[in-house]
Enzyme design. Structure first.
Site, PDB file in Angstrom:
ATOM      1  N   CYS A  73      39.506  39.720  46.688  1.00  0.00           N
ATOM      2  CA  CYS A  73      40.232  40.887  46.208  1.00  0.00           C
ATOM      3  C   CYS A  73      39.604  42.192  46.671  1.00  0.00           C
ATOM      4  O   CYS A  73      38.415  42.259  46.991  1.00  0.00           O
ATOM      5  CB  CYS A  73      40.265  40.865  44.683  1.00  0.00           C
ATOM      6  SG  CYS A  73      41.488  42.008  43.990  1.00  0.00           S
ATOM      7  N   ASP A 131      38.460  37.499  33.609  1.00  0.00           N
ATOM      8  CA  ASP A 131      37.502  38.428  34.202  1.00  0.00           C
ATOM      9  C   ASP A 131      36.568  38.916  33.109  1.00  0.00           C
ATOM     10  O   ASP A 131      36.839  38.764  31.913  1.00  0.00           O
ATOM     11  CB  ASP A 131      38.284  39.614  34.816  1.00  0.00           C
ATOM     12  CG  ASP A 131      37.450  40.487  35.726  1.00  0.00           C
ATOM     13  OD1 ASP A 131      37.994  41.506  36.200  1.00  0.00           O
ATOM     14  OD2 ASP A 131      36.257  40.171  35.966  1.00  0.00           O
TER      15      ASP A 131
HETATM   16  O1  LIG Z   1      38.651  45.607  42.190  1.00  0.00           O
HETATM   17  C1  LIG Z   1      38.778  46.647  41.559  1.00  0.00           C
HETATM   18  O2  LIG Z   1      38.311  47.740  41.927  1.00  0.00           O
HETATM   19  C2  LIG Z   1      39.561  46.659  40.274  1.00  0.00           C
HETATM   20  C3  LIG Z   1      39.749  47.866  39.594  1.00  0.00           C
HETATM   21  C4  LIG Z   1      40.468  47.870  38.407  1.00  0.00           C
HETATM   22  C5  LIG Z   1      41.027  46.688  37.887  1.00  0.00           C
HETATM   23  C6  LIG Z   1      40.843  45.483  38.565  1.00  0.00           C
HETATM   24  C7  LIG Z   1      40.099  45.463  39.752  1.00  0.00           C
HETATM   25  N1  LIG Z   1      39.884  44.262  40.418  1.00  0.00           N
HETATM   26  C8  LIG Z   1      40.539  43.082  39.943  1.00  0.00           C
HETATM   27  C9  LIG Z   1      40.127  41.814  40.535  1.00  0.00           C
HETATM   28  O3  LIG Z   1      40.939  40.892  40.596  1.00  0.00           O
HETATM   29  C10 LIG Z   1      38.683  41.586  40.861  1.00  0.00           C
HETATM   30  O4  LIG Z   1      38.613  40.627  41.894  1.00  0.00           O
HETATM   31  C11 LIG Z   1      38.009  41.058  39.605  1.00  0.00           C
HETATM   32  O5  LIG Z   1      37.964  42.107  38.655  1.00  0.00           O
HETATM   33  C12 LIG Z   1      36.610  40.527  39.894  1.00  0.00           C
HETATM   34  O6  LIG Z   1      35.846  41.540  40.454  1.00  0.00           O
HETATM   35  P1  LIG Z   1      34.269  41.244  40.746  1.00  0.00           P
HETATM   36  O7  LIG Z   1      33.619  41.009  39.418  1.00  0.00           O
HETATM   37  O8  LIG Z   1      33.794  42.484  41.438  1.00  0.00           O
HETATM   38  O9  LIG Z   1      34.199  40.022  41.639  1.00  0.00           O
END
Ligand SMILES: O=C(O)c1ccccc1NCC(=O)[C@H](O)[C@H](O)COP(=O)(O)O
Length: 218
Positions: free
Chosen positions: A14, A133
């Site tokens: 993502c 998440d």
């Molecule tokens: O990725 C972002 O910046 C974000 C911002 C606001 C809401 C959701 C967001 N990402 C969503 C996703 O699906 C991410 O992959 C998920 O939150 C996991 O992120 P990470 O912990 O950094 O792998």
């Protein structure tokens, strides 16, 4: 947690913003590529930018559009640019608001000790899956692992495990949670929105290793 063993754990990467990262994610084995349509995120892209990136995807690699409390017009604009978009609602959207988009969607739950995941899942019966998440400031993309033991064994929906995953912990996450898919952003980045091809390869290899261990009954 005894769940039917699927052929393999699907992989969503993502927060992509660059064409070279889309190509590297596909080459590494991603099944889905997430585009963040939340303007406050450092990973945000516009629908037109995402459409240009999504055109690089081969068949059977799904573009996912991520929204946080977007308006129906904003959702429709993104879907007009990418007709095959799978929606992901990551804000405070109700089931009615999610369903009103009229398309398949993932419903994100921000997990901490206060959430009742069984009731949350029951509130979104039309969701294609629940994306679990960590509960972080800024709604998501926080690179934080939540306590996986908070996930009930009988969640009435397919589960996508998310939150702080990386090549070092994803094998354990799959063994313990048995999700249908895993989702990663921070754990494969050099900086927010800048992915690292080597980390993406290592992440996808670790998922394959986890699948192999499950298939071997290890
Ligand atoms: O990725 C972002 O910046 C974000 C911002 C606001 C809401 C959701 C967001 N990402 C969503 C996703 O699906 C991410 O992959 C998920 O939150 C996991 O992120 P990470 O912990 O950094 O792998």
């Amino acid at each position: 947690m005894n769940k039917p063993l699927q052929a393999r754990t699907r992989i969503k990467i993502c927060g992509l913003t660059r064409p070279e990262d889309v190509d590297a994610a596909v080459a590494a084995g991603a099944d889905a590529i997430g585009f963040v349509f939340y303007a406050r995120s450092p990973r945000a892209v516009t629908p037109l930018q995402a459409a240009e990136l999504a055109r690089r995807l081969p068949p059977f690699v799904t573009p996912v559009g991520l929204f946080v409390n977007a308006t129906p017009a904003e959702i429709e604009a993104a879907c007009a640019c990418i007709p095959t978009l799978l929606l992901q609602f990551h804000g405070d959207e109700t089931a009615a608001q999610c369903d009103a988009a009229g398309r398949p969607y993932l419903r994100a739950a921000r997990v901490d000790a206060d959430i009742d995941l069984l009731n949350f899942a029951r509130a979104f019966p039309a969701a294609q899956a629940l994306l679990l998440d960590a509960h972080v400031e800024g709604y998501g993309g926080g690179g934080k692992v939540f306590d996986w033991s908070l996930i009930p064994a009988d969640v009435p929906a397919p589960v996508v495990l998310s939150g702080g995953l990386n090549p070092a912990n994803v094998t354990d996450g799959i063994a313990r949670v048995r999700p249908v898919a895993v989702d990663v952003s921070s754990g494969v980045e050099l900086a927010k929105g800048i992915k690292d091809a080597g980390l993406m390869r290592r992440f996808c290899d670790a998922v394959r290793e986890a699948d192999d261990r499950l298939a071997a009954g290890l």
